[in-house]
Design an enzyme around this catalytic site. Structure first.
Site, PDB file in Angstrom:
ATOM      1  CE  LYS A  17      17.442 -57.076  -4.659  1.00  0.00           C
ATOM      2  NZ  LYS A  17      16.661 -58.123  -5.335  1.00  0.00           N
ATOM      3  CE1 TYR A  21      18.140 -24.050 -14.136  1.00  0.00           C
ATOM      4  CE2 TYR A  21      18.032 -25.723 -12.422  1.00  0.00           C
ATOM      5  CZ  TYR A  21      18.768 -24.953 -13.303  1.00  0.00           C
ATOM      6  OH  TYR A  21      20.117 -25.068 -13.334  1.00  0.00           O
TER       7      TYR A  21
END
Ligand SMILES: *Cc1c(COP(=O)(O)O)cnc(C)c1O
EC number: 5.1.1.1
Length: 406
Positions: free
Chosen positions: A34, A302
């Site tokens: 999955k 940043y």
């Protein structure tokens, strides 16, 4: 490709074989693929696991199951010899899902009356009865039918549905990474009761399955045997085998994380059963996009969370948090973050990770050039390292990787 994953077919097949050997020949291993095979890619992983002998694969929903079917077909494995595919989330109540389950010959996990009604309707026109696996909620309160009236109503409906066949009974344990877990002990007793209820109703499932990777790893027979309880003396895998045997069914355990070479630490276990036997399967890579020389005292990234303390050489990578490189791996001068590997050496992440760009320090690594390969995960950096820095579990790191297999 600017960012990609590489899969070791050898490690994946060997992990499957090693876990299969520990659970003994009597017990079947369901290989969970999955979430795009935990970020590893269904297209390489499903055929490798099928070729390694997987009789069962586990997916989340019918769309993923359909994808596995077509990937296996493309790999030259004809439909008739493909593994069974278990759809583990109870999605059959959603529109079109029940039809897709039948069309792709998937086996749904069923855990609500609503879902059962949808499957009954969709299966009515099929040529053969639809095999279903019934999930029992034994104490996790997540997905499953609870014991009592609910279960009886359910079994009555299945028994009255000629187009459905009860092929399996399963439960999921919530606390398998804890040795001697009281919650698991209670869940086991509840599951025994549920299986007894099903067989007393005259239903004969083919499969009884439980667990996950930690359930297998936690099968410390000697350590569990120190308890007073006789049930614990046999170890968790033998308990499952005996339970299935009494019901005339075959035991199966489900595993995902360990197949890909990772495991959570087992709290309180002296001898994890498979921890030392599995190896990581995935390497996650990118390339150096640019090289920047940054003078002393310049701010990087940043908010300038990093200030160069000497003239530095940085490599810019075309990978960031949008690709699954967790922003928690960012660094400041006071707090180191994550790192990547370039030319076999550690290159620390400098400043904040951006959406699609990251800077790493290559001052100490000679001769790095634009286009050189960079390892983001694997070869000296584990999913566990990223998980620790990001305050999460390796599962979330792996299935958060957004990159295609090379
Ligand atoms: C994901 C899943 C597993 C596999 O869990 P791992 O810890 O990765 O081995 C097993 N059973 C169910 C129902 C699952 O959803």
């Amino acid at each position: 490709m600017k960012i990609w994953t590489e899969i070791s077919a050898e490690h994946l097949a060997a992990n499957f074989a090693a876990i299969s050997a520990v659970i003994t020949a009597e017990t079947t291993l369901l290989a969970v693929v999955k979430a795009n095979a935990y970020g590893h890619g269904i297209s390489p992983c499903a055929p490798i696991l099928a070729s390694a002998g997987a009789q069962w694969l586990g997916v989340t929903d019918a769309t993923e199951g359909a994808r596995v079917r077509s990937v296996l077909r493309e790999a030259g494995i004809p439909d008739a010899t493909q593994p069974d595919i278990l759809v583990m989330s109870a999605t059959a109540a959603l529109p079109h899902e029940a039809e897709a389950i039948i069309h792709n010959r998937l086996t749904p996990v069923v855990s609500s009356l609503n879902q059962l009604a949808h499957l009954r309707e969709a299966a009515a026109s099929a040529s053969e009865p639809l095999p279903i696996h019934l999930e029992i909620d034994t104490g996790m309160s997540r997905q499953g039918i609870s014991l009592g009236d609910n279960l009886n109503a359910f079994l009555n409906l299945i028994a009255a549905s000629p187009h459905l066949r009860l092929s399996g009974i399963m439960t999921h344990f919530a606390d398998t990474e804890v040795a001697h877990s009281v919650q698991t002990a209670f869940q086991r007793i509840a599951f025994e009761q549920a299986v007894a209820t099903v067989t007393a109703r005259g239903l004969r499932p083919d499969w009884i399955h439980v667990g996950n990777s930690s359930y297998i790893d936690n099968d410390d027979r000697e350590s569990n045997g120190t308890s007073e309880s006789n049930e614990n003396k046999e170890g968790w895998l033998l308990w499952l085998a005996a339970l299935a045997h009494r019901a005339g069914a075959r035991p199966m355990v489900r595993s995902g994380l360990a197949l890909y070479g990772h495991l959570l630490p087992i709290e309180g276990a002296s001898r994890p059963a498979i921890h030392s036997l599995v190896r990581p399967v995935l390497t996650w890579k990118t390339r150096v996009l640019a090289i920047n020389d940054v003078p002393n005292c310049h701010l990087v990234g940043y908010n300038g969370t990093w200030r160069a303390t000497h003239p530095m050489r940085l490599a810019l990578l075309p990978a960031g948090y949008a690709d699954g490189l967790r922003r928690e791996l960012s660094s400041t001068n006071d707090r180191p973050g994550g790192w990547v590997m370039i030319h076999g050496q550690r290159a620390p992440i400098i400043g904040r990770i951006s959406m699609n760009l990251t800077s790493v320090d290559i001052t100490a690594i000679p001769n790095v050039a634009e286009g050189d390969e960079v390892t983001l995960l694997g070869e000296g950096i584990s999913a566990e390292d990223h998980a620790r820095l990001a305050h999460t579990i390796p599962y979330e790191i792996l299935c958060g990787i957004r990159a295609s297999p090379k």
